[in-house]
Motif scaffolding. Structure first.
Motif, PDB file in Angstrom:
ATOM      1  N   UNK A  86       0.787  -1.226   0.000  1.00 32.47           N
ATOM      2  CA  UNK A  86       0.000   0.000   0.000  1.00 32.47           C
ATOM      3  C   UNK A  86       0.815   1.270   0.000  1.00 32.47           C
ATOM      4  N   UNK A  87       2.041   1.228  -0.481  1.00 30.12           N
ATOM      5  CA  UNK A  87       2.857   2.424  -0.565  1.00 30.12           C
ATOM      6  C   UNK A  87       2.313   3.373  -1.629  1.00 30.12           C
ATOM      7  N   UNK A  88       2.831   4.579  -1.652  1.00 30.53           N
ATOM      8  CA  UNK A  88       2.353   5.588  -2.603  1.00 30.53           C
ATOM      9  C   UNK A  88       2.588   5.143  -4.041  1.00 30.53           C
ATOM     10  N   UNK A  89       3.746   4.568  -4.327  1.00 27.63           N
ATOM     11  CA  UNK A  89       4.023   4.105  -5.685  1.00 27.63           C
ATOM     12  C   UNK A  89       3.126   2.941  -6.062  1.00 27.63           C
ATOM     13  N   UNK A  90       2.829   2.078  -5.092  1.00 28.79           N
ATOM     14  CA  UNK A  90       1.914   0.956  -5.325  1.00 28.79           C
ATOM     15  C   UNK A  90       0.537   1.465  -5.737  1.00 28.79           C
ATOM     16  N   UNK A  91       0.024   2.437  -4.994  1.00 26.73           N
ATOM     17  CA  UNK A  91      -1.306   2.983  -5.291  1.00 26.73           C
ATOM     18  C   UNK A  91      -1.316   3.705  -6.631  1.00 26.73           C
ATOM     19  N   UNK A  92      -0.256   4.480  -6.914  1.00 30.69           N
ATOM     20  CA  UNK A  92      -0.179   5.196  -8.177  1.00 30.69           C
ATOM     21  C   UNK A  92      -0.152   4.223  -9.354  1.00 30.69           C
ATOM     22  N   UNK A  93       0.660   3.176  -9.250  1.00 28.21           N
ATOM     23  CA  UNK A  93       0.747   2.186 -10.330  1.00 28.21           C
ATOM     24  C   UNK A  93      -0.572   1.455 -10.506  1.00 28.21           C
ATOM     25  N   UNK A  94      -1.233   1.110  -9.410  1.00 27.71           N
ATOM     26  CA  UNK A  94      -2.512   0.418  -9.495  1.00 27.71           C
ATOM     27  C   UNK A  94      -3.575   1.292 -10.138  1.00 27.71           C
ATOM     28  N   UNK A  95      -3.637   2.568  -9.744  1.00 24.60           N
ATOM     29  CA  UNK A  95      -4.627   3.483 -10.318  1.00 24.60           C
ATOM     30  C   UNK A  95      -4.375   3.717 -11.797  1.00 24.60           C
ATOM     31  N   UNK A  96      -3.125   3.911 -12.167  1.00 25.76           N
ATOM     32  CA  UNK A  96      -2.784   4.128 -13.575  1.00 25.76           C
ATOM     33  C   UNK A  96      -3.112   2.889 -14.399  1.00 25.76           C
ATOM     34  N   UNK A  97      -2.788   1.726 -13.864  1.00 24.47           N
ATOM     35  CA  UNK A  97      -3.066   0.479 -14.571  1.00 24.47           C
ATOM     36  C   UNK A  97      -4.559   0.286 -14.768  1.00 24.47           C
ATOM     37  N   UNK A  98      -5.356   0.610 -13.756  1.00 24.15           N
ATOM     38  CA  UNK A  98      -6.813   0.471 -13.893  1.00 24.15           C
ATOM     39  C   UNK A  98      -7.366   1.421 -14.944  1.00 24.15           C
ATOM     40  N   UNK A  99      -6.851   2.631 -15.003  1.00 26.04           N
ATOM     41  CA  UNK A  99      -7.328   3.592 -16.005  1.00 26.04           C
ATOM     42  C   UNK A  99      -7.000   3.127 -17.419  1.00 26.04           C
ATOM     43  N   UNK A 100      -5.851   2.527 -17.584  1.00 23.41           N
ATOM     44  CA  UNK A 100      -5.435   2.077 -18.917  1.00 23.41           C
ATOM     45  C   UNK A 100      -6.191   0.822 -19.325  1.00 23.41           C
ATOM     46  N   UNK A 101      -6.361  -0.124 -18.411  1.00 19.68           N
ATOM     47  CA  UNK A 101      -6.854  -1.451 -18.773  1.00 19.68           C
ATOM     48  C   UNK A 101      -8.354  -1.607 -18.745  1.00 19.68           C
ATOM     49  N   UNK A 102      -9.065  -0.899 -17.888  1.00 22.79           N
ATOM     50  CA  UNK A 102     -10.497  -1.104 -17.792  1.00 22.79           C
ATOM     51  C   UNK A 102     -11.197  -0.429 -18.967  1.00 22.79           C
ATOM     52  N   UNK A 103     -12.053  -1.177 -19.653  1.00 28.38           N
ATOM     53  CA  UNK A 103     -12.788  -0.562 -20.763  1.00 28.38           C
ATOM     54  C   UNK A 103     -13.765   0.475 -20.220  1.00 28.38           C
ATOM     55  N   UNK A 104     -13.862   1.570 -20.937  1.00 26.69           N
ATOM     56  CA  UNK A 104     -14.778   2.626 -20.514  1.00 26.69           C
ATOM     57  C   UNK A 104     -16.152   2.360 -21.104  1.00 26.69           C
ATOM     58  N   UNK A 105     -17.155   2.452 -20.270  1.00 25.26           N
ATOM     59  CA  UNK A 105     -18.516   2.268 -20.775  1.00 25.26           C
ATOM     60  C   UNK A 105     -19.135   3.638 -20.970  1.00 25.26           C
ATOM     61  N   UNK A 106     -19.621   3.859 -22.146  1.00 29.27           N
ATOM     62  CA  UNK A 106     -20.258   5.132 -22.467  1.00 29.27           C
ATOM     63  C   UNK A 106     -21.768   4.989 -22.304  1.00 29.27           C
ATOM     64  N   UNK A 107     -22.294   5.697 -21.351  1.00 27.97           N
ATOM     65  CA  UNK A 107     -23.740   5.628 -21.145  1.00 27.97           C
ATOM     66  C   UNK A 107     -24.396   6.765 -21.916  1.00 27.97           C
ATOM     67  N   UNK A 108     -25.396   6.411 -22.661  1.00 29.46           N
ATOM     68  CA  UNK A 108     -26.082   7.422 -23.448  1.00 29.46           C
ATOM     69  C   UNK A 108     -27.235   7.994 -22.634  1.00 29.46           C
ATOM     70  N   UNK A 109     -27.393   9.316 -22.660  1.00 27.99           N
ATOM     71  CA  UNK A 109     -28.481   9.911 -21.894  1.00 27.99           C
ATOM     72  C   UNK A 109     -29.833   9.532 -22.493  1.00 27.99           C
ATOM     73  N   UNK A 110     -30.790   9.264 -21.608  1.00 29.80           N
ATOM     74  CA  UNK A 110     -32.121   8.842 -22.077  1.00 29.80           C
ATOM     75  C   UNK A 110     -33.023  10.021 -22.315  1.00 29.80           C
TER      76      UNK A 110
END
Length: 110
Positions: A86-110
């Motif tokens: 849980x060090x600062x570099x650990x959290x930064x790497x995890x957050x960056x990795x999640x932003x890159x790897x997780x597909x973004x879902x685009x929700x269309x307004x109804x």
């Protein structure tokens, strides 16, 4: 809803496409600069293509690094490696990795 399963080259497709495109353009420009007689108005433009081709190939290195780092799976956590969890570099790497790897879902307004 289960997260999508990633297989093979599905990680970081944009970085892979960038790296391959820059390599193709760079090698093409480099070879044209070396082997093609490129004189226009008495001036030789071969050196320009050689240098720009080398620069494009170097730029592709960034794409390859992004693609490779986005495809690393199964890293051990810091506690297994003997480091602090849980060090600062650990959290930064995890957050960056999640932003890159997780597909973004685009929700269309109804």
């Amino acid at each position: 809803m289960a997260p999508p399963k990633y297989d093979g080259l599905s990680h970081c497709k944009l970085a892979l496409a960038f790296a391959v495109l820059m390599d193709l353009l760079g090698v093409t420009a480099l070879l044209l600069g070396v082997f093609a007689p490129l004189e226009i108005g008495g001036r030789d433009f071969g050196d320009l293509l050689v240098y720009s081709g080398a620069l494009l190939v170097l730029m592709s290195l960034g794409g390859w690094v992004l693609w490779y780092s986005g495809n690393i799976d199964g890293l051990m956590s810091g506690s297994k490696l003997g480091g602090a969890e849980g060090g600062a570099m650990d959290r930064l790497a995890r957050n960056l990795s999640r932003r890159i790897r997780l597909p973004r879902s685009h929700s269309s307004p109804s």
